[in-house]
Motif scaffolding. Structure first.
Motif, mmCIF file in Angstrom:
data_model
loop_
_atom_site.group_PDB
_atom_site.id
_atom_site.type_symbol
_atom_site.label_atom_id
_atom_site.label_comp_id
_atom_site.label_asym_id
_atom_site.label_seq_id
_atom_site.Cartn_x
_atom_site.Cartn_y
_atom_site.Cartn_z
ATOM 1 N N GLU A 1 -17.885 20.236 19.985
ATOM 2 C CA GLU A 1 -19.243 20.561 20.426
ATOM 3 C C GLU A 1 -19.229 21.503 21.621
ATOM 4 O O GLU A 1 -19.997 22.462 21.687
ATOM 5 C CB GLU A 1 -19.952 19.275 20.850
ATOM 6 C CG GLU A 1 -20.680 18.571 19.758
ATOM 7 C CD GLU A 1 -21.322 17.310 20.303
ATOM 8 O OE1 GLU A 1 -20.820 16.225 19.985
ATOM 9 O OE2 GLU A 1 -22.296 17.427 21.076
ATOM 10 N N GLU A 2 -18.329 21.190 22.532
ATOM 11 C CA GLU A 2 -18.193 21.995 23.740
ATOM 12 C C GLU A 2 -17.930 23.459 23.398
ATOM 13 O O GLU A 2 -18.417 24.372 24.053
ATOM 14 C CB GLU A 2 -16.990 21.419 24.484
ATOM 15 C CG GLU A 2 -16.854 21.706 25.932
ATOM 16 C CD GLU A 2 -15.635 20.944 26.423
ATOM 17 O OE1 GLU A 2 -14.533 21.514 26.337
ATOM 18 O OE2 GLU A 2 -15.779 19.779 26.823
ATOM 19 N N LYS A 3 -17.181 23.643 22.306
ATOM 20 C CA LYS A 3 -16.792 25.005 21.935
ATOM 21 C C LYS A 3 -17.976 25.838 21.444
ATOM 22 O O LYS A 3 -17.873 27.048 21.305
ATOM 23 C CB LYS A 3 -15.725 24.954 20.819
ATOM 24 C CG LYS A 3 -14.441 24.279 21.249
ATOM 25 C CD LYS A 3 -13.664 25.156 22.207
ATOM 26 C CE LYS A 3 -12.374 24.505 22.645
ATOM 27 N NZ LYS A 3 -12.589 23.445 23.667
ATOM 28 N N LEU A 4 -19.094 25.167 21.173
ATOM 29 C CA LEU A 4 -20.270 25.910 20.709
ATOM 30 C C LEU A 4 -20.801 26.842 21.792
ATOM 31 O O LEU A 4 -21.540 27.777 21.504
ATOM 32 C CB LEU A 4 -21.380 24.939 20.292
ATOM 33 C CG LEU A 4 -21.166 24.166 18.996
ATOM 34 C CD1 LEU A 4 -22.283 23.174 18.782
ATOM 35 C CD2 LEU A 4 -21.099 25.114 17.814
ATOM 36 N N THR A 5 -20.433 26.573 23.032
ATOM 37 C CA THR A 5 -20.905 27.440 24.110
ATOM 38 C C THR A 5 -19.781 28.297 24.672
ATOM 39 O O THR A 5 -19.881 28.853 25.760
ATOM 40 C CB THR A 5 -21.500 26.588 25.245
ATOM 41 O OG1 THR A 5 -20.522 25.611 25.607
ATOM 42 C CG2 THR A 5 -22.761 25.891 24.809
ATOM 43 N N HIS A 6 -18.694 28.373 23.928
ATOM 44 C CA HIS A 6 -17.540 29.155 24.383
ATOM 45 C C HIS A 6 -17.912 30.634 24.462
ATOM 46 O O HIS A 6 -18.670 31.132 23.628
ATOM 47 C CB HIS A 6 -16.396 28.935 23.398
ATOM 48 C CG HIS A 6 -15.061 29.304 23.951
ATOM 49 N ND1 HIS A 6 -14.599 30.583 23.959
ATOM 50 C CD2 HIS A 6 -14.100 28.545 24.525
ATOM 51 C CE1 HIS A 6 -13.396 30.612 24.505
ATOM 52 N NE2 HIS A 6 -13.063 29.375 24.870
ATOM 53 N N PRO A 7 -17.397 31.352 25.461
ATOM 54 C CA PRO A 7 -17.745 32.782 25.556
ATOM 55 C C PRO A 7 -17.245 33.611 24.367
ATOM 56 O O PRO A 7 -17.841 34.633 24.040
ATOM 57 C CB PRO A 7 -17.088 33.223 26.860
ATOM 58 C CG PRO A 7 -16.112 32.159 27.220
ATOM 59 C CD PRO A 7 -16.627 30.891 26.639
#
Lengths: 159, 1163
Positions: free
Chosen positions: B174-180
């Motif tokens: 989920e965290e990776k959904l906001t990865h640059p």
């Protein structure tokens, strides 16, 4: 969704297999056998679409290699044909006028490219440039790592 | 196989040589340099499969040695892994290397890891146990700072990941959904898509994050999120209707070329994206006028833009056309789409022609004219050299079959079948032919002939349902003259078939059908001597190609014939031997002698029956076999007819019944000393362990041996008499106290064999419940006795000839192929209830179990695969005396099914849902709101016929042990609408029509209600049903409307499952599939646990078993299915829920709904 993708030669020799849905070993063997028999028996200039059980099979021949994949019922067959074509283009871009031997000897590379193009049976990335860049990025690491000239890695530089 | 390989092997070296001259670098150098190269080269140089096997085995041994050696470096390991992958691809197992692949992914540097992950994804599948060992590696890599490692982890996760371990990595993904980096976001979205597919409830809480991905600035991430939306919209479009505007805008931008050039494919902007959006829009606009309106413009634009002559634009066009025909119709778009289909069909490119036919098949139900326009092309395609095109054309023809063209179309299909070798296609097509033949057969002889061809061509691969349906159709008829003709025709054709020399080439299931029909109906044919039939059957019996099943069928048929012939009392004289039987005697004695020593026990048993019933005890036979067939049996599985009996028994002081597991439980829990009772208990328990029929045989025999026959009803002196024999067992086991005698007048304790009782069953106590409906019966004997005279048959034949002529005429003129000028006559074989292909499965399986327990072979409902294998004695006379087996209490008049589920309602205006009411017998049950499903006032797809105004609405009713779907068909017009036909099906549910007859005519201003009973076989969180209603207004075209009913979810299929805490405990341990998750609780309540559980109970129909302290247990079960146990514990702020069930999918689905209920409650 794509169920599986098979690459095999004119002689029915398997060159690459990718299963996107969990399939038991025995079933896989049967599918490979059926697919090669079915596809190799097709006359040139026939329709590129087939049925196998409840799956749609789309195949296309590129030089000595047959690319063959199975789609769910609701998928668009023509688009499937273009998926195959895009994969060939990607291989071609990577290997530089790809031939069957490139895939025989560097099959793991072909898998890496496939994994960047299709993921879990769906299209992941359609842009040729982006896929090429991703693969390059991973290969660069490989190159740096391979400065000790092992024969195995040297070969890959020709790819 | 091996010769293909050999060819390959011989061909390859030359190929290699050839290619390596062209490409000396890639071929030559590598093959000599690396070990993989050496292996590949060595393999290509071999000449036989055997040598290859030897070489690869040797290679595998050496790989195995090296991988397990501690001195092997990770780099060498990587190289070994590639070789192992190669060996696996050749078809050799290298399972020893799986664990090392995982190790490589874990311990190697980035490059080695890459190969490790690849090997894992190729070797393992998502259910593989070794995959658990990968979880930690994935966790570590997901947190790595190296982007490539993160990518690799996400890639493997999107391909396979153990379902139970998803919660462990979910936060990281989920965290990776906001990865640059967009590539990481894209892969994360795809990983979540995979999770959604595998375990939808796990990602339920992050739906708003999907929304964010949809709005991502990177088109790649956005298009990845469309996979999830497509999936969710497919399941239920309603919540996503509001997104229609966004999808339309995105599509507009894509079509308008606003995407970066990267996304172009052969100068077409984002074709994959376009097609995905079109699919989504089609789903959203289906049956929804206002949503459809939003997309007309963009669909038009897509059609316009896709002009370039390339495959990819055709793919887009095809998807556009499909969308246009799926959503609410708009005339000018339909015209354009029709033109487009025309271009496809007429295209010289074979792939496009194929898609054109497919599109035609898709739209032809809405618009028959389109098929008419292209009829010449269709005819050409029928003779196309490519079988695939032919097959697709037949599919199209199948959709437009009617009474007038059925003969031609079926002929074409059978022609194709003659040459077809693919088993799956044959099975599919044969089913379709059988369906058409049953639906539209112009006459009986054509039907019989067609079915003969079907059975012959279908071979062993066809579904046994087809045989069963056919036999059922023969035995279930309602019109006796028609049926007799059909039966005699069938017998005639089989007799002549068996007399030919090709018998041994016929498939076994067909021979079984033949045997049954001959046994049953050959006495109906005048002038056909029993001995002739017996000889033919004997030939089947002796034929060395016959399977043992077929032999049993043949023997059963002989037995029936010898025992007095089938077909009702007219043909079966009472009393002693008749002429033909005497003739047959010698032949049968011979059979008995030869097969009495057969190694096949079932066969031997049949021989024994034949001996006993056919040759020796004629009195027994007269009593057992010669009575007329009973009324069709209705099974009251709830045993409600015993209620009175049970309450009387309870009043008389009997102990209440307890199911066996409860008794066992109590015995162990209460530590009852078994010693004093061991004698009686062990006796009854041993009886308990037997099958009921076995037990009743023994009790019957003992009754016979110990008591004098005193009552001679039915004229049989040796009838078994069971008066006074104690019944020691009940439905589920030992009855603790002997039940008092049943009420007088019922099928009481008199030990008479059921079949001895005269024709109609005795009136049960409290006859107010009505007598069995005689017209619903399977063609009673007396009717059959008035056999058609010669002239009647002649008249029929003439009719057949004329209808055949019409059919044949249409083969000459293609116009008639689609001819629908005349109003269609009613269906030839009304496919109500049992005979109905789609809905029949439940009914048939029920019937079969009932039949093989209760009927003599003579009037048993045939089931090709069951009766002869049944090791139980097939004569109920010997098998179980009626009173002993509750399952055999067949009271047609007690607890009747709704006699006519189609209650006609007074006229009502279209759309006035409030006036729709379920039938009175269902009105007291809880039901859902009635929702409108489709209405032809606005639909019709340009069929042009007009005039009809059939609308369909539906709701579901919660029965105690069933879920009923009610569909209301209302006719708001002033004229009656004839030929109304309703079809309902679902891929996830078993749909079974409860209506007894097809709809037929829908009167003006009236409403008909059709009932379907729904059973969920495999649990699924959401289900939907689709259906279609077709009708033909007077003088108009056939109209058809499809609709979907998606107001159903698993929650509708679960019911409370009352158990005690102890039972719960023992079940808990025995169930293997479980799911755990933390849910939120109702916070504001004083006692959150009770409040939460009560809420769940009320919303989901759970049964609350117990609440102790901070723990609570509840149960539920799937309708007609397995239970699910729920264990809840307050854990911090949340509720730790643990579910178990014998069915793998059930805990997940129930959890999903619990979660929904609680989330809804909070919002």
């Amino acid at each position: 969704m794509i169920s599986f993708l098979l690459l095999f030669s004119r002689q029915g020799k398997l060159r690459l297999q990718k299963w996107f849905t969990p399939t038991p070993e025995r079933e896989k063997k049967k599918i490979i056998r059926d697919m090669t028999a079915l596809v190799l028996a097709r006359k040139p200039r026939s329709c590129n679409f087939l049925h196998w059980k409840d799956l749609k099979v789309v195949y296309k021949r590129y030089a000595s290699l047959y690319f063959c994949m199975a789609l769910d019922d609701e998928e668009n067959e023509l688009l499937g044909l273009e998926v195959l074509h895009r994969y060939v283009e990607l291989l071609d871009k990577y290997f530089g006028s790809v031939c069957e031997l490139d895939i025989i000897f560097n099959f793991e590379k072909a898998y890496f490219i496939l994994d960047e193009f299709l993921l879990g049976g769906e299209i992941q990335e359609t842009s040729k440039q982006i896929v090429a860049r991703t693969i390059e990025a991973s290969d660069m690491l490989q190159e740096q790592d391979d400065h000790d000239n092992s024969e195995w890695y040297e070969v890959e530089l020709f790819g | 196989m091996s010769d293909v390989v050999e060819k390959t092997l011989t061909a390859l070296p030359s190929l290699l040589a050839l290619d390596s001259t062209q490409q000396p670098l890639s071929g030559g150098k590598l093959s000599s340099a690396s070990k993989l190269g050496q292996l590949i080269r060595a393999i290509t140089e071999l000449t036989s499969k055997h040598e290859e096997e030897k070489l690869v085995k040797r290679e595998l041994v050496s790989i195995k040695e090296q991988v397990s050696s501690p001195n092997t470096s990770m780099r060498q390991m990587k190289e070994l892994m590639v070789r192992a992958i190669y060996c696996e691809m050749l078809g050799y197992q290298a399972s020893f290397s799986y664990i090392h692949a995982i190790k490589l992914a874990q311990q190697g540097n980035v490059l080695e890891k890459r190969v490790g992950y690849l090997a894992v994804s190729l070797f393992l599948h998502e259910g593989h146990e070794l995959l658990l060992l990968l979880v930690n590696t994935v966790l570590k890599d997901l947190q790595s700072t190296n982007l490539i490692e993160v990518c690799m982890a996400l890639t493997v996760v999107s391909q396979m990941f153990p379902k139970d371990m998803i919660p462990a990595i979910l936060p990281l993904v989920e965290e990776k959904l906001t990865h640059p980096k967009e590539i990481i976001r894209r892969k994360a979205v795809l990983a979540l898509y995979k999770f959604y597919l595998v375990a939808p409830n796990q990602v339920q809480h992050i739906h708003n994050k999907f929304r964010k991905a949809l709005c991502d600035k990177d088109p790649g991430v956005m298009s990845a999120s469309l996979h999830i939306y497509l999936q969710m919209i497919q399941e239920n479009p309603e919540p996503y209707k509001e997104l229609t505007g966004s999808f339309v805008t995105i599509l507009k931008q894509v079509v308008g070329g606003k995407l970066p050039l990267d996304f172009n494919y052969h100068s077409v902007p984002g074709p994959w994206l376009q097609i995905q959006l079109l699919t989504i829009l089609a789903l959203l606009g289906k049956n929804d006028h206002s949503t459809s309106q939003m997309m007309y413009e963009v669909l038009d634009e897509s059609l316009q833009r896709a002009e370039m002559n390339h495959n990819i634009t055709y793919a887009i066009l095809y998807e556009c056309v499909k969308a246009i025909y799926t959503i609410h119709p708009k005339t000018d778009l339909l015209e354009k789409a029709a033109k487009c289909i025309g271009n496809f069909v007429l295209s010289p490119k074979i792939n496009l022609k194929y898609l054109g036919l497919k599109a035609l098949t898709y739209v032809v139900q809405q618009d028959v004219n389109l098929a008419l326009q292209h009829q010449m092309t269709i005819i050409e395609c029928l003779d196309h050299s490519d079988d695939i095109i032919k097959r697709e054309t037949l599919e199209l023809l199948y959709r437009i079959t009617n009474e007038q063209n059925v003969v031609v179309i079926v002929e074409k299909m059978l022609d194709f079948l003659q040459l077809c070798r693919d088993e799956y296609t044959v099975a599919d097509l044969v089913g379709k032919v059988a369906e058409l033949a049953e639906k539209y057969a112009p006459d009986n002889s054509w039907f019989v002939q067609t079915m003969n061809t079907v059975f012959t061509l279908g071979g062993d691969s066809m579904l046994p349902d087809l045989h069963n349906n056919f036999l059922r159709l023969l035995s279930d008829g309602t019109d006796s003259v028609e049926d007799t003709e059909l039966r005699t025709l069938a017998v005639d054709s089989y007799v002549s078939l068996l007399q030919e020399d090709v018998v041994h080439t016929l498939p076994q299931p067909f021979l079984q059908v033949i045997s049954w029909v001959l046994g049953e109906y050959s006495p109906l044919v005048e002038g056909l001597q029993t001995i002739t039939v017996l000889r033919l059957l004997l030939r089947l019996l002796d034929m060395k190609q016959s399977s043992s099943d077929t032999r049993i069928w043949a023997l059963a048929a002989m037995c029936k014939l010898q025992c007095g012939g089938g077909g009702g009392p007219a043909a079966a004289g009472l009393g002693g031997l008749q002429g033909p039987q005497v003739q047959g005697l010698g032949l049968l004695q011979d059979v008995c002698e030869r097969y009495a020593a057969s190694l096949d026990t079932v066969l031997r048993q049949k021989v024994h029956e034949l001996q006993v019933l056919g040759l020796e005890e004629t009195e027994l036979r007269a009593g057992v076999l010669l009575s007329p067939p009973p009324e069709p049996l209705e099974v009251d599985s709830s045993l409600s007819f015993l209620d009175g009996f049970v309450s009387e028994a309870l009043a008389a002081g009997a102990a209440p019944y307890k199911p066996p597991h409860q008794r066992r439980e109590e015995l162990t829990q209460n530590k009852v000393n078994l010693e004093p009772y061991s004698m009686s208990l062990s006796v009854s328990l041993s009886a308990d362990g037997q099958s009921p029929s076995m037990l009743s045989v023994s009790s019957g025999l003992s009754g016979n041996s110990t008591e004098e026959p005193t009552n001679n009803r039915g004229g049989s002196g040796s009838g078994l008499k069971l008066d006074g024999v104690r019944r020691v067992w009940g439905k589920d086991g030992y009855l603790q106290s002997p039940p008092p005698p049943p009420p007088p007048g019922g099928r009481g304790e008199e030990g008479y064999l059921e079949e001895e009782v005269p024709c109609s069953p005795p009136t049960p106590p409290g006859g107010a419940l009505g007598s069995p409906d005689s017209t619903a019966g399977g063609g009673g004997g007396p009717q059959r006795a008035t056999l058609p005279g010669g002239d009647q048959r002649e008249k029929q034949r003439q009719q057949l000839a004329s209808s055949l002529f019409v059919g044949l005429g249409s083969s000459q003129s293609s116009v008639c192929l689609m001819g629908r000028s005349e109003p269609t006559p009613p269906q030839r074989f009304p496919r109500g209830g049992g005979a109905n292909g789609q809905g029949s499965s439940t009914v048939s399986s029920n019937d079969i179990t009932v039949d093989d327990r209760t009927d003599t072979p003579r009037h048993g409902h045939p089931a090709v695969d069951t009766p002869p294998n049944d090791p139980r004695p097939s004569h109920p006379a010997l098998e179980d005396p009626p009173p002993t087996d509750p399952r055999r209490h067949v009271h047609p008049s007690v607890a009747p099914p709704p006699t006519d589920p189609r209650h006609t309602h007074p006229a009502l205006d279209q759309g006035d849902l409030s006036r729709l009411q379920p039938p009175s017998d269902l009105s007291r049950l809880r039901r859902s709101d009635i929702v409108p499903l489709c209405s032809s006032g606005q639909g019709g797809g340009g069929g042009g016929g007009g005039g009809g105004a059939v609308s369909v609405s539906g709701c579901h009713v919660y029965g105690e042990d069933e879920l009923l779907l009610l569909l209301f068909l209302s006719n708001a017009s002033d004229a009656p609408i004839p030929h109304v036909h309703l079809d309902v099906s679902s891929s996830q549910l078993q749909v079974c029509s409860v209506s007894s007859a097809p709809l037929g005519v829908l009167q003006a201003h009236s409403v008909e209600v059709c009932q379907y009973s729904l059973v969920m076989e495999t649990p699924a969180a959401r289900v939907s049903l689709s259906g279609s209603v077709s009708y033909q207004p007077a003088g108009g075209e056939l109209q058809s409307q499809s609709f979907t009913y998606d107001a159903l979810s698993l929650a509708d299929f679960i019911r409370p499952f009352p158990v005690t805490t102890e039972e719960y405990g023992s079940m808990w341990l025995s169930f293997s599939h479980d799911t755990r998750q933390n849910l939120s609780v109702c916070r504001d309540a004083d006692d959150p646990l009770t409040a939460t559980l009560t809420l769940l109970r009320d919303r989901l129909q759970l049964h609350l078993v117990d609440i102790i302290g901070s723990e609570g247990i509840a149960t539920c079960r799937l309708l007609r299915g397995q239970p699910c146990l729920i264990h809840c514990r307050i854990h911090g702020d949340g509720l730790a829920v643990w579910l178990r069930s014998p069915v793998p999918e059930l805990p997940d689905c129930v959890l999903y709904h619990c979660q929904r209920v609680l989330t809804q409650d909070q919002s």
